[in-house]
Design a protein around this motif. Structure first.
Motif, PDB file in Angstrom:
ATOM      1  N   TRP A  74      -1.208   2.214   8.733  1.00  0.00           N
ATOM      2  CA  TRP A  74      -2.402   2.120   9.576  1.00  0.00           C
ATOM      3  C   TRP A  74      -2.164   2.550  11.019  1.00  0.00           C
ATOM      4  CZ3 TRP A  74      -2.439  -1.589   5.514  1.00  0.00           C
ATOM      5  CH2 TRP A  74      -3.551  -1.507   4.680  1.00  0.00           C
TER       6      TRP A  74
ATOM      7  N   GLY B  52       7.105  -6.606   5.989  1.00  0.00           N
ATOM      8  CA  GLY B  52       5.674  -6.511   5.737  1.00  0.00           C
ATOM      9  C   GLY B  52       4.925  -5.913   6.911  1.00  0.00           C
TER      10      GLY B  52
ATOM     11  N   ALA C   5       2.921  -2.125   6.800  1.00  0.00           N
ATOM     12  CA  ALA C   5       1.510  -1.972   7.177  1.00  0.00           C
ATOM     13  C   ALA C   5       1.364  -1.064   8.390  1.00  0.00           C
ATOM     14  CB  ALA C   5       0.900  -3.349   7.458  1.00  0.00           C
TER      15      ALA C   5
ATOM     16  N   MET D  33      -2.178  -5.760   8.686  1.00  0.00           N
ATOM     17  CA  MET D  33      -3.329  -5.063   8.102  1.00  0.00           C
ATOM     18  C   MET D  33      -4.632  -5.579   8.704  1.00  0.00           C
ATOM     19  SD  MET D  33      -4.566  -4.947   4.113  1.00  0.00           S
ATOM     20  CE  MET D  33      -4.714  -6.740   4.062  1.00  0.00           C
ATOM     21  N   ILE D  34      -4.756  -6.889   8.807  1.00  0.00           N
ATOM     22  CA  ILE D  34      -5.976  -7.482   9.353  1.00  0.00           C
ATOM     23  C   ILE D  34      -6.198  -7.023  10.788  1.00  0.00           C
ATOM     24  CG2 ILE D  34      -7.016  -9.666  10.116  1.00  0.00           C
ATOM     25  CD1 ILE D  34      -5.708 -10.947   7.617  1.00  0.00           C
TER      26      ILE D  34
ATOM     27  N   PHE E  17       2.676  -8.235   6.084  1.00  0.00           N
ATOM     28  CA  PHE E  17       1.809  -7.093   5.803  1.00  0.00           C
ATOM     29  C   PHE E  17       0.347  -7.460   6.059  1.00  0.00           C
ATOM     30  CE2 PHE E  17      -0.854  -4.397   3.241  1.00  0.00           C
ATOM     31  CZ  PHE E  17      -0.255  -3.152   3.276  1.00  0.00           C
ATOM     32  N   SER E  18      -0.060  -8.626   5.583  1.00  0.00           N
ATOM     33  CA  SER E  18      -1.460  -9.042   5.703  1.00  0.00           C
ATOM     34  C   SER E  18      -1.888  -9.195   7.153  1.00  0.00           C
ATOM     35  CB  SER E  18      -1.679 -10.367   4.954  1.00  0.00           C
ATOM     36  OG  SER E  18      -1.402 -10.216   3.575  1.00  0.00           O
ATOM     37  N   ILE E  19      -1.025  -9.799   7.971  1.00  0.00           N
ATOM     38  CA  ILE E  19      -1.362  -9.995   9.388  1.00  0.00           C
ATOM     39  C   ILE E  19      -1.523  -8.653  10.084  1.00  0.00           C
ATOM     40  CG2 ILE E  19      -0.475 -10.834  11.596  1.00  0.00           C
ATOM     41  CD1 ILE E  19       0.772 -13.185  10.091  1.00  0.00           C
TER      42      ILE E  19
ATOM     43  N   THR F 187       7.000 -11.337   3.118  1.00  0.00           N
ATOM     44  CA  THR F 187       6.688  -9.920   3.269  1.00  0.00           C
ATOM     45  C   THR F 187       5.182  -9.695   3.158  1.00  0.00           C
ATOM     46  OG1 THR F 187       8.831  -9.266   2.341  1.00  0.00           O
ATOM     47  CG2 THR F 187       7.089  -7.607   2.347  1.00  0.00           C
ATOM     48  N   LEU F 188       4.537 -10.372   2.189  1.00  0.00           N
ATOM     49  CA  LEU F 188       3.088 -10.263   2.036  1.00  0.00           C
ATOM     50  C   LEU F 188       2.359 -10.795   3.266  1.00  0.00           C
ATOM     51  CD1 LEU F 188       2.586 -11.366  -1.692  1.00  0.00           C
ATOM     52  CD2 LEU F 188       2.469  -9.063  -0.744  1.00  0.00           C
ATOM     53  N   ILE F 189       2.859 -11.887   3.825  1.00  0.00           N
ATOM     54  CA  ILE F 189       2.238 -12.478   5.019  1.00  0.00           C
ATOM     55  C   ILE F 189       2.321 -11.508   6.192  1.00  0.00           C
ATOM     56  CG2 ILE F 189       2.446 -14.304   6.752  1.00  0.00           C
ATOM     57  CD1 ILE F 189       3.403 -16.154   4.452  1.00  0.00           C
TER      58      ILE F 189
END
Length: 264
Positions: free
Chosen positions: A60, A52, A56, A257-258, A253-255, A249-251
């Motif tokens: 980015w 993840g 990301a 991304m944020i 990616f989210s971290i 994986t979502l966690i």
């Protein structure tokens, strides 16, 4: 400590960051001293989380800045991004095909030789990972949107995290082949030594030849996505709790991304 690190030149930052990723490989390899078997769910969760983070970061921290800088340099942005991204993944694809061909041509080989093939494959994949970290830190010089010290550090953390099970994946099989624990550990950590080398090279290329930066950023993104799709996610999904591994994986990616969006 953070202020000291932020004041270092970008090549030194890249070196320190990739020494960290190498050290995590060594930490994973050191499990050969303590365990005969490592908890699979823990390893799979780490791989899922790292996947993840790397997905990301590929957009980015690498691909989006590549497009922005290509536009600023009056290049054809979509073409540079495509060529860099596709060739980054293609390099690893070709490497995998070469190793697969060698493996099939020696299907009668000993399990020791198969272990050595695994080591070679992991070492090959570590080169673009080190390059990605070096490019991320080197590109800090140009002040691009999405390229921050925090995102570069988190990228190194994500790559280091997925290096942990790789170190274990090398040292433990060698121990089963009869190697001493010390020798199995030494070879296991050695698979990650290419990362500091390629990291410094990546940072120097970016700093010395600015026109290469858009291509190198996209190249590193393509290589990372290939590793994620071909290795990290499939391996994490061999776990019985596929849904939980997907959540990690979502966690990850989210971290990432944020941090990229908030600090970019």
């Amino acid at each position: 400590m953070i202020e000291f690190f932020s004041n270092l030149d970008h090549t030194t930052q890249a070196l320190i960051a990739t020494i960290f990723t190498w050290s995590v490989t060594a930490l994973g390899a050191s499990f050969v001293f303590f365990f005969k078997k490592v908890n699979k769910s823990v390893m799979d969760a780490m791989l899922g989380f790292a996947a993840g983070v790397m997905i990301a970061a590929s957009f980015w921290s690498l691909l989006a800045p590549s497009i922005e800088m290509a536009e600023n340099l009056n290049m054809t942005a979509w073409l540079i991004a495509f060529l860099g991204f596709f060739n980054g993944g293609l390099l690893l694809f070709i490497g995998d095909k070469i190793f697969q061909k060698l493996d099939k041509s020696q299907n009668e080989q000993s399990s020791f030789k198969r272990s050595m093939m695994l080591i070679s494959s992991i070492t090959l994949h570590n080169i673009p990972e080190g390059l990605a970290v070096g490019v991320a830190f080197g590109s800090l010089k140009y002040g691009l949107d999405g390229v921050t010290l925090a995102s570069a550090c988190l990228l190194a953390f994500g790559i280091g995290l997925q290096n942990f099970p790789e170190g274990t994946a090398v040292s433990v099989p060698l121990r089963r082949e009869g190697f001493s624990r010390k020798k199995a550990f030494f070879i296991g950590q050695l698979s990650g030594i290419v990362e500091p080398i390629s990291g410094v090279i990546g940072a120097l290329l970016v700093l010395k030849i600015r026109m290469l930066l858009p291509f190198l950023l996209a190249f590193a993104a393509g290589a990372m996505i290939y590793v994620v799709v071909q290795e990290l996610i499939p391996e994490s999904q061999t776990n019985k709790r596929k849904d939980l591994m997907a959540l990690f994986t979502l966690i990850g990616f989210s971290i990432m991304m944020i941090l990229d969006v908030a600090l970019g």
